[in-house]
Structure formats: C-alpha cells, structure tokens
Write an enzyme that holds these catalytic residues in place. Structure first.
Site, mmCIF file in Angstrom:
data_model
loop_
_atom_site.group_PDB
_atom_site.id
_atom_site.type_symbol
_atom_site.label_atom_id
_atom_site.label_comp_id
_atom_site.label_asym_id
_atom_site.label_seq_id
_atom_site.Cartn_x
_atom_site.Cartn_y
_atom_site.Cartn_z
ATOM 1 N N GLY A 115 -9.416 -10.214 5.618
ATOM 2 C CA GLY A 115 -10.543 -9.641 6.268
ATOM 3 C C GLY A 115 -10.203 -9.335 7.925
ATOM 4 N N LYS A 123 -10.810 -1.537 -4.269
ATOM 5 C CA LYS A 123 -12.510 -0.450 -5.188
ATOM 6 C C LYS A 123 -11.930 0.537 -4.530
ATOM 7 C CE LYS A 123 -14.310 -2.560 -7.998
ATOM 8 N NZ LYS A 123 -14.116 -3.012 -9.104
ATOM 9 N N ILE A 179 -13.766 4.193 -4.370
ATOM 10 C CA ILE A 179 -15.169 5.037 -3.112
ATOM 11 C C ILE A 179 -15.396 6.141 -4.520
ATOM 12 C CG2 ILE A 179 -16.635 5.563 -1.130
ATOM 13 C CD1 ILE A 179 -15.509 2.208 -0.957
ATOM 14 N N ASN A 221 -9.702 4.505 6.227
ATOM 15 C CA ASN A 221 -9.011 3.902 5.383
ATOM 16 C C ASN A 221 -7.659 3.249 6.206
ATOM 17 O OD1 ASN A 221 -8.374 1.939 3.560
ATOM 18 N ND2 ASN A 221 -6.535 3.244 2.806
ATOM 19 N N HIS A 241 -4.073 2.451 5.903
ATOM 20 C CA HIS A 241 -2.899 1.615 5.168
ATOM 21 C C HIS A 241 -2.169 1.276 5.777
ATOM 22 C CE1 HIS A 241 -1.495 2.015 0.698
ATOM 23 N NE2 HIS A 241 0.494 2.921 1.626
HETATM 24 C C1 GRF Z 1 -4.183 -4.495 5.794
HETATM 25 O O1 GRF Z 1 -2.405 -4.856 5.335
HETATM 26 C C2 GRF Z 1 -4.327 -2.701 5.075
HETATM 27 O O2 GRF Z 1 -3.610 -2.045 5.723
HETATM 28 C C3 GRF Z 1 -4.418 -2.833 4.140
HETATM 29 O O3 GRF Z 1 -4.589 -4.267 3.705
HETATM 30 C C4 GRF Z 1 -4.146 -5.661 4.777
HETATM 31 C C5 GRF Z 1 -5.159 -6.291 4.593
HETATM 32 O O4 GRF Z 1 -5.421 -6.852 5.914
HETATM 33 N N1 GRF Z 1 -5.377 -2.097 3.665
HETATM 34 P P1 GRF Z 1 -7.020 -7.750 5.898
HETATM 35 O O5 GRF Z 1 -7.950 -8.093 4.772
HETATM 36 O O6 GRF Z 1 -7.120 -6.817 7.204
HETATM 37 O O7 GRF Z 1 -6.425 -9.119 7.120
#
Ligand code: GRF
Length: 186
Positions: free
Chosen positions: A12, A85, A87, A101, A103
């Site tokens: 997070g 998960k 959506i 989202n 990525h």
């Molecule tokens: C991030 O690299 C994001 O792009 C990917 O998952 C990671 C999440 O990191 N979808 P965090 O939980 O926000 O530290």
C-alpha cells in the site's frame, strides 16, 4: 468534495502517497480503503489515518454486489493501487471511466494476466529493455487494456536487476499517481 475509494492488496505504498497528498491539499476525500487481504499493509495505513476500510472475504467482491456498498458510501471514483482481484462488471458499469489502475510497466507491453508485482520487472530486465516505466489507465473488463491516461518512463542500465527496476518504477508511481487522480477529478 469528491470521494474516492482505494483498492489495494499489498503493502500500500501508493495508497499512502495518495492519502498523504490529499491530506495535504484537501481537494479530494479518501473515503474508503478496500483490501482482499487482512495482512495487507494498507489496512494499518487506513487505521492510522482514520479512514474506513473494508476487508473482502473470498468471493465477496463478486457475490456481494459491492457496487451497492460504493454507492451507499457515495464514492465518486475508484483507484486501484496494486489490487490483484478482477473488478466485477457491476462496478465497471456503475463507474464508467471512473476507475483507474496503475501498472508498473509501459503498457501495452508487459501487461495482462500474470503480469503483476515482480513478474513484470523480471520480464522487463530479462528482455534487456533500455527503459521501463508506469502506466495509469482506465479499467475495463479486460486486464490492463483500458485506455491509457498517462505514462512516465525511467532509464534502465544494463546492470539493473529486477529489484532496481522495481525501485525506479515505484518512485515514478509515487511521484505522479496522486497528481493524476487530482487532475482527473478537478
Ligand atoms: C505497484 O508497483 C503497482 O504498480 C502495482 O503493484 C504495486 C503496488 O505497490 N500494481 P504498493 O502496494 O502500492 O506499494
């Protein structure tokens, strides 16, 4: 003020950056944190910042018509920050172009099923890419295929490991995600 829900499965750190950003400037309310994992670091972050949170039990996202929960809480916009998960369609239909989202690669490359977390960075480094980056995109029914809103790049050195790549990309995510959300909402 617009209300957002952040969905996260992992540590997070992106959620934290978003919470900090909007606590500082007060333009958006982080009204709900949702996770599918009790052990997710994001739960502690929600508690620390006094933000209501919801832990989804297995199957609940699909069975509960979670869109009704979001509607009842008057959520305007949904942010997926490391949420693993899929959506369900009721939420996608209720929030057209209102779910984003992040990525950790330059889509359309290194996206799709199985491309999450360290898998992405390992694949990028294995292909000897000279750059990687992050993509913020709208969410539709297919993984990582919604239209792209923003991308930011970082240079990779031939000596960079997957961990180095992850670190560089995460720094970009932290720098740009909250600002992008703010732009989309205001
Ligand atoms: C991030 O690299 C994001 O792009 C990917 O998952 C990671 C999440 O990191 N979808 P965090 O939980 O926000 O530290």
């Amino acid at each position: 003020m617009k209300k957002i829900a952040i969905f996260a499965s992992g540590g997070g750190s992106n959620a934290q950056e978003i919470i900090n950003h909007f606590e500082r400037n007060g333009t958006v309310e982080v009204a709900l944190i949702v996770s599918n994992d009790t052990d997710s670091g994001v739960v502690v972050r929600a508690e620390t910042h006094d933000i209501p949170f919801y832990i989804l039990n297995k199957g609940e996202l699909e069975e509960l018509e979670f869109s009704l929960v979001l509607e009842a809480l008057e959520i305007d916009f949904v942010v997926l920050a490391g949420f693993l998960k899929k959506i369900p369609s009721d939420i996608i239909e209720m929030y057209p172009n209102k779910i984003v989202n992040i990525h950790p690669a330059l889509l359309p490359n290194y996206g799709g099923k199985g491309m999450y977390g360290s898998n992405v960075h390992k694949a990028v480094v294995a292909a000897r890419e000279k750059e990687s980056g992050m993509t913020i995109h709208y969410v539709n029914a297919n993984y990582d295929e919604g239209s792209i809103i923003e991308q930011h790049k970082t240079e990779l050195l031939p000596t960079d490991t997957a961990e180095d790549c992850a670190r560089k990309v995460l720094a970009l995510e932290h720098k740009f995600f909250a600002i992008c959300i703010e732009k989309l909402l205001n």
